[in-house]
Design an enzyme around this catalytic site. Structure first.
Site, PDB file in Angstrom:
ATOM      1  N   LYS A 171      50.645  64.971 102.897  1.00  0.00           N
ATOM      2  CA  LYS A 171      50.149  64.829 101.984  1.00  0.00           C
ATOM      3  C   LYS A 171      51.144  63.950 101.126  1.00  0.00           C
ATOM      4  O   LYS A 171      50.677  63.401  99.918  1.00  0.00           O
ATOM      5  CB  LYS A 171      50.080  66.231 101.189  1.00  0.00           C
ATOM      6  N   SER A 184      47.971  75.139 110.116  1.00  0.00           N
ATOM      7  CA  SER A 184      46.787  74.147 110.283  1.00  0.00           C
ATOM      8  C   SER A 184      47.045  73.375 111.317  1.00  0.00           C
ATOM      9  O   SER A 184      46.049  72.789 111.822  1.00  0.00           O
ATOM     10  CB  SER A 184      46.670  73.377 108.846  1.00  0.00           C
TER      11      SER A 184
HETATM   12  N1  PMP Z   1      46.881  71.040 106.530  1.00  0.00           N
HETATM   13  C1  PMP Z   1      48.012  71.412 105.503  1.00  0.00           C
HETATM   14  C2  PMP Z   1      49.183  72.279 105.724  1.00  0.00           C
HETATM   15  C3  PMP Z   1      47.659  70.788 104.227  1.00  0.00           C
HETATM   16  O1  PMP Z   1      48.599  71.204 103.271  1.00  0.00           O
HETATM   17  C4  PMP Z   1      46.577  70.255 104.030  1.00  0.00           C
HETATM   18  C5  PMP Z   1      46.183  69.712 102.662  1.00  0.00           C
HETATM   19  N2  PMP Z   1      45.281  70.539 101.796  1.00  0.00           N
HETATM   20  C6  PMP Z   1      45.654  69.921 105.135  1.00  0.00           C
HETATM   21  C7  PMP Z   1      45.917  70.372 106.264  1.00  0.00           C
HETATM   22  C8  PMP Z   1      44.509  68.876 104.922  1.00  0.00           C
HETATM   23  O2  PMP Z   1      44.291  67.558 104.683  1.00  0.00           O
HETATM   24  P1  PMP Z   1      43.478  66.988 103.664  1.00  0.00           P
HETATM   25  O3  PMP Z   1      43.344  67.186 102.362  1.00  0.00           O
HETATM   26  O4  PMP Z   1      43.631  65.333 103.862  1.00  0.00           O
HETATM   27  O5  PMP Z   1      41.886  67.233 104.335  1.00  0.00           O
END
Ligand code: PMP
Length: 315
Positions: free
Chosen positions: A57, A274
């Site tokens: 991010k 994630s």
């Molecule tokens: N994984 C994590 C740990 C995140 O913090 C985020 C952002 N919310 C994402 C994945 C997804 O990324 P994006 O917002 O670019 O879809």
């Protein structure tokens, strides 16, 4: 030869050393994880925890801050306001501190205690929102705060701000092409705001329309995959185009947790949940191929999730 004086060097450096450290993360090979794949199939992951704020991010936060500064949106001591599940907040707070910009965040009270502590350490003001309403609850509170005091805040709105996906279009995407010498055949990314998928995906598809773009979401609106959204049932981000990806893979929380442990033990990559979900999906895609280079994104490291009990339940 260009001669740079010491004072020039210091001036250049102090404009934004931290800001310029965002991106250009390593692309790591997942060798043991892919051991049972066809020998002509490779899997690789962008190690986004190498960013100064510790996650992917930093890329959109830097771009959103830059765009807001250049448009004069943060003049006269305006405060940057946004909703976050944690990482975007940490990136705003990190880069905001470096740039002297105040940050107020709405965040579900259920965000991991590590994240809340980190945010407070970085000086962000926090407005905790109903955990039962998840990230949508945080979005609604941010909207309400902005509606009540529009002169006080710049509402960055990461879900609808094109500077979010542009960050990935101009950095993550080109880095993947360069680091794979253009050989990438599949791109797999988890969906939160969808900035990573939409931005890097658009760049890759323009570079080579044959590249397959695969989105990843939790298999249920109620899940433990912090950072990801069950996009099919959540408030749809304006930057998200549901018709964009070639495929949408669903991953269960349990499978992602198990994969986190495998990545730690088999690859030495101590990543967040994630990333586990992204690896489960990438492995699924790779297992069906005879030949190819599957690239995914590991958004952050595992340190912020240590208070979660799943670690103890794992073998
Ligand atoms: N994984 C994590 C740990 C995140 O913090 C985020 C952002 N919310 C994402 C994945 C997804 O990324 P994006 O917002 O670019 O879809």
């Amino acid at each position: 030869m260009t001669i740079v004086t010491l004072s020039q060097a210091i001036a250049q450096d102090s404009t934004n050393a931290l800001d310029s450290a965002v991106g250009n993360t390593p692309l790591l090979s997942l060798q043991r994880l892919g051991a049972s794949l066809s020998p002509r199939v490779k899997m690789m992951a962008k190690a986004e925890w190498f960013n100064p704020g510790g996650s992917v991010k930093d890329r959109p936060a830097r771009n959103i801050l830059r765009a807001a500064l250049s448009e004069g949106q943060l003049n006269n001591g305006k405060i940057l306001l946004d909703s976050t599940s944690g990482n975007m907040g940490i990136s705003y707070a990190t880069l905001g501190a470096a740039l002297g910009i105040k940050v107020t965040l709405t965040i579900p009270a259920s965000a991991s205690p590590e994240r809340l502590k980190i945010l407070r350490m970085l000086g962000a003001e926090l407005e905790l929102t109903d955990p039962l309403e998840g990230s949508d609850g945080a979005i609604n509170v941010a909207r309400q705060m902005f509606a009540e005091e529009p002169g006080r805040y710049y509402y960055a709105n990461q879900y609808n701000n094109p500077a979010n996906w542009h960050a990935h279009y101009t950095s993550t995407g080109p880095e993947i092409v360069q680091q794979t010498a253009g050989q990438v055949t599949h791109f797999v990314a988890g969906l939160g705001t969808s900035g990573t998928l939409m931005g890097a995906g658009r760049y890759l598809r323009q570079y080579n329309p044959e590249i397959n773009i695969i989105a990843v979401q939790p298999d249920s609106p109620f899940n433990g995959l912090e950072g990801l959204k069950h996009i099919s049932t959540a408030i749809r981000p304006e930057i998200y185009d549901p018709a964009f990806a070639d495929e949408l893979i669903e991953v269960s929380t349990e499978d992602a947790y198990e994969m986190v442990l495998r990545l730690a033990r088999e690859e030495g990559m101590f990543v967040g949940v994630s990333s586990g979900a992204a690896a489960v999906a990438a492995l699924k895609v790779a297992a069906d191929l005879e030949q190819g280079l599957v690239v995914t994104v590991f958004p952050d490291a595992g340190y912020k999730y240590l208070s979660e009990s799943f670690w103890e339940k794992l073998p």
